[in-house]
Motif scaffolding. Structure first.
Motif, PDB file in Angstrom:
ATOM      1  N   ARG A 276       0.837  -1.200   0.000  1.00  0.00           N
ATOM      2  CA  ARG A 276       0.000   0.000   0.000  1.00  0.00           C
ATOM      3  C   ARG A 276       0.873   1.251   0.000  1.00  0.00           C
ATOM      4  O   ARG A 276       0.603   2.231  -0.721  1.00  0.00           O
ATOM      5  CB  ARG A 276      -0.917   0.008   1.233  1.00  0.00           C
ATOM      6  N   GLN A 277       1.943   1.236   0.785  1.00  0.00           N
ATOM      7  CA  GLN A 277       2.841   2.385   0.850  1.00  0.00           C
ATOM      8  C   GLN A 277       3.479   2.648  -0.514  1.00  0.00           C
ATOM      9  O   GLN A 277       3.562   3.796  -0.959  1.00  0.00           O
ATOM     10  CB  GLN A 277       3.923   2.150   1.902  1.00  0.00           C
ATOM     11  N   VAL A 278       3.938   1.596  -1.183  1.00  0.00           N
ATOM     12  CA  VAL A 278       4.539   1.745  -2.516  1.00  0.00           C
ATOM     13  C   VAL A 278       3.519   2.298  -3.499  1.00  0.00           C
ATOM     14  O   VAL A 278       3.819   3.184  -4.312  1.00  0.00           O
ATOM     15  CB  VAL A 278       5.079   0.382  -3.012  1.00  0.00           C
ATOM     16  N   TYR A 279       2.295   1.776  -3.404  1.00  0.00           N
ATOM     17  CA  TYR A 279       1.222   2.232  -4.316  1.00  0.00           C
ATOM     18  C   TYR A 279       0.928   3.719  -4.113  1.00  0.00           C
ATOM     19  O   TYR A 279       0.792   4.478  -5.082  1.00  0.00           O
ATOM     20  CB  TYR A 279      -0.028   1.393  -4.073  1.00  0.00           C
ATOM     21  N   VAL A 280       0.834   4.151  -2.872  1.00  0.00           N
ATOM     22  CA  VAL A 280       0.551   5.558  -2.584  1.00  0.00           C
ATOM     23  C   VAL A 280       1.683   6.439  -3.108  1.00  0.00           C
ATOM     24  O   VAL A 280       1.442   7.508  -3.688  1.00  0.00           O
ATOM     25  CB  VAL A 280       0.357   5.772  -1.063  1.00  0.00           C
ATOM     26  N   GLU A 282       3.635   5.842  -5.609  1.00  0.00           N
ATOM     27  CA  GLU A 282       3.514   5.883  -7.070  1.00  0.00           C
ATOM     28  C   GLU A 282       2.440   6.888  -7.497  1.00  0.00           C
ATOM     29  O   GLU A 282       2.620   7.632  -8.466  1.00  0.00           O
ATOM     30  CB  GLU A 282       3.157   4.498  -7.611  1.00  0.00           C
ATOM     31  N   CYS A 283       1.325   6.884  -6.755  1.00  0.00           N
ATOM     32  CA  CYS A 283       0.236   7.817  -7.086  1.00  0.00           C
ATOM     33  C   CYS A 283       0.669   9.270  -6.897  1.00  0.00           C
ATOM     34  O   CYS A 283       0.346  10.144  -7.712  1.00  0.00           O
ATOM     35  CB  CYS A 283      -0.985   7.513  -6.218  1.00  0.00           C
ATOM     36  N   VAL A 284       1.397   9.531  -5.825  1.00  0.00           N
ATOM     37  CA  VAL A 284       1.868  10.897  -5.558  1.00  0.00           C
ATOM     38  C   VAL A 284       2.791  11.366  -6.677  1.00  0.00           C
ATOM     39  O   VAL A 284       2.681  12.506  -7.151  1.00  0.00           O
ATOM     40  CB  VAL A 284       2.590  10.943  -4.192  1.00  0.00           C
ATOM     41  N   PRO A 290      -4.835   8.308  -4.793  1.00  0.00           N
ATOM     42  CA  PRO A 290      -4.857   6.868  -4.457  1.00  0.00           C
ATOM     43  C   PRO A 290      -6.283   6.383  -4.194  1.00  0.00           C
ATOM     44  O   PRO A 290      -7.096   7.090  -3.588  1.00  0.00           O
ATOM     45  CB  PRO A 290      -4.008   6.794  -3.182  1.00  0.00           C
ATOM     46  N   ASP A 291      -6.578   5.203  -4.670  1.00  0.00           N
ATOM     47  CA  ASP A 291      -7.879   4.567  -4.404  1.00  0.00           C
ATOM     48  C   ASP A 291      -7.887   4.138  -2.932  1.00  0.00           C
ATOM     49  O   ASP A 291      -7.048   3.333  -2.519  1.00  0.00           O
ATOM     50  CB  ASP A 291      -8.051   3.345  -5.316  1.00  0.00           C
ATOM     51  N   PRO A 292      -8.810   4.648  -2.114  1.00  0.00           N
ATOM     52  CA  PRO A 292      -8.810   4.314  -0.680  1.00  0.00           C
ATOM     53  C   PRO A 292      -9.061   2.834  -0.397  1.00  0.00           C
ATOM     54  O   PRO A 292      -8.738   2.365   0.695  1.00  0.00           O
ATOM     55  CB  PRO A 292      -9.937   5.189  -0.116  1.00  0.00           C
TER      56      PRO A 292
END
Length: 361
Positions: A276-280, A282-284, A290-292
């Motif tokens: 989840r941290q990596v995904y967030v 990437e979104c930033v 980010p999709d909650p």
């Protein structure tokens, strides 16, 4: 039956002997002796058996005035839990029962209101499903005390209302989540366990108890001698599942995996958090929001849900799916499979609509 409470000459004794052309049955329980004569040995034996049971029951009920629920819980933990598949998990729950203040009451004085008190307290702490499981275990303890040890006559758990099961969990694995979780893990054997769970729909405990000697690579079958529902099961292995197993350097015997349930669940949750941290991040970087729901509220058991749903969506019949997953009832299988409504819409989009004029209803 009463050996835990009686010693020496007080223990149960019974004897059958022939005397003066008749058969004499003699039963002694806790120093009290009764006898009776019969024309046949069969009648004498039957009477002795029934009389012993009745005398032991009477003694047991007297002893029950001094035997506390805590005593019964301890005995259940010692004699019964080792025979149950979920023994270790149940042992944790039993310690919780043991700590209840009313556990020190004689078992015959434990009332439904005591169980209600525990139920309402636990409903503020855990899910309704967890409370139902705890009540089921406590009920098993009372039932065993009634049927096997004859220490009480009533099961107070049966007199209370259980919380409703609640709605089935609807969380589905989203596209790419499983791959991200695997990539984020740093635990040994994590990837093969997760992949095998997805390919076979096995429960966590079934995976961790899987033995090399029970895997038939030629027939592509994994044999589970003991499952949650108490019955053995043969799980078919896909090409991917076979590849995962062969990549682990198969052995002649022993467990396939060395992790325990607690270790695996902890590793899974840590991997989800990292993913989840990596995904967030990437979104930033890409300026996306980010999709909650993405990579949140996930449990290892959700992999079994996803695997079961995939089997349904690939066209397997309910009977075939239940043979693979081990679900014994349709209602349970429905709780674990949640076909994608969008996919269902595509499957029915070309179904013709019967004309009213055609007379087809």
């Amino acid at each position: 039956m009463l050996d835990r409470y009686l010693t020496g000459h007080e223990k149960t004794m019974a004897g059958i002997r022939q005397r003066n052309g008749k058969w004499q049955a003699r039963v002694s329980v806790a120093g009290k002796e009764v006898s009776r004569s019969f024309l046949t040995k069969t009648d004498a034996t039957r009477w002795a058996r029934e009389q012993r049971i009745e005398m032991e029951r009477a003694i047991s009920m007297g002893l029950a005035g001094h035997v506390t629920l805590a005593d019964v819980i301890d005995r259940f933990a010692e004699e019964v839990l080792p025979l149950r598949r979920a023994g270790q998990k149940d042992r944790y729950l039993i310690r919780r029962f043991r700590a209840m203040p009313w556990a020190e009451l004689p078992i015959i004085k434990v009332q439904p209101e005591h169980i209600v008190q525990m139920r309402d307290l636990r409903l503020r702490e855990v899910s309704t499903g967890s409370v139902r499981r705890e009540l089921d275990l406590l009920s098993s303890i009372f039932t065993h005390a009634i049927k096997e040890w004859r220490l009480c006559r009533e099961n107070p758990v049966l007199s209370i209302r259980k919380p409703s099961p609640g709605r089935a969990r609807q969380r589905r694995l989203l596209q790419g989540e499983l791959e991200r979780i695997i990539a984020a893990s740093q635990a040994p054997d994590f990837e093969p366990i997760v992949l095998l769970a997805f390919e076979t729909a096995m429960r966590r405990g079934e995976l961790l108890e899987l033995m090399w000697e029970n895997i038939d690579f030629r027939r592509r079958i994994a044999y589970l001698p003991l499952t949650k529902n108490g019955e053995p099961r043969q799980v078919p292995l896909s090409k991917k599942a076979l590849s995962v197993l062969k990549g682990l350097s198969p052995k002649i015997e022993g467990k396939v995996f060395t992790k325990n349930a607690t270790t695996l669940s902890g590793a899974f949750q840590r991997a989800v958090l990292r993913a989840r941290q990596v995904y967030v991040e990437e979104c930033v970087k890409s300026g996306r929001r980010p999709d909650p729901k993405y990579l949140t509220d996930l449990r290892f058991h959700d992999i079994r849900h996803a695997a079961t749903t995939r089997l349904v969506e690939h066209g397997l019949s309910i009977i075939e799916v239940s043979a693979i997953t081990g679900h014994k009832t349709l209602s349970m299988l429905k709780r674990y499979s949640h076909p994608d409504p969008v996919r269902l819409a595509k499957r029915i989009e070309n179904i013709g609509v019967a004309s009213i004029d055609s007379g087809v209803v």
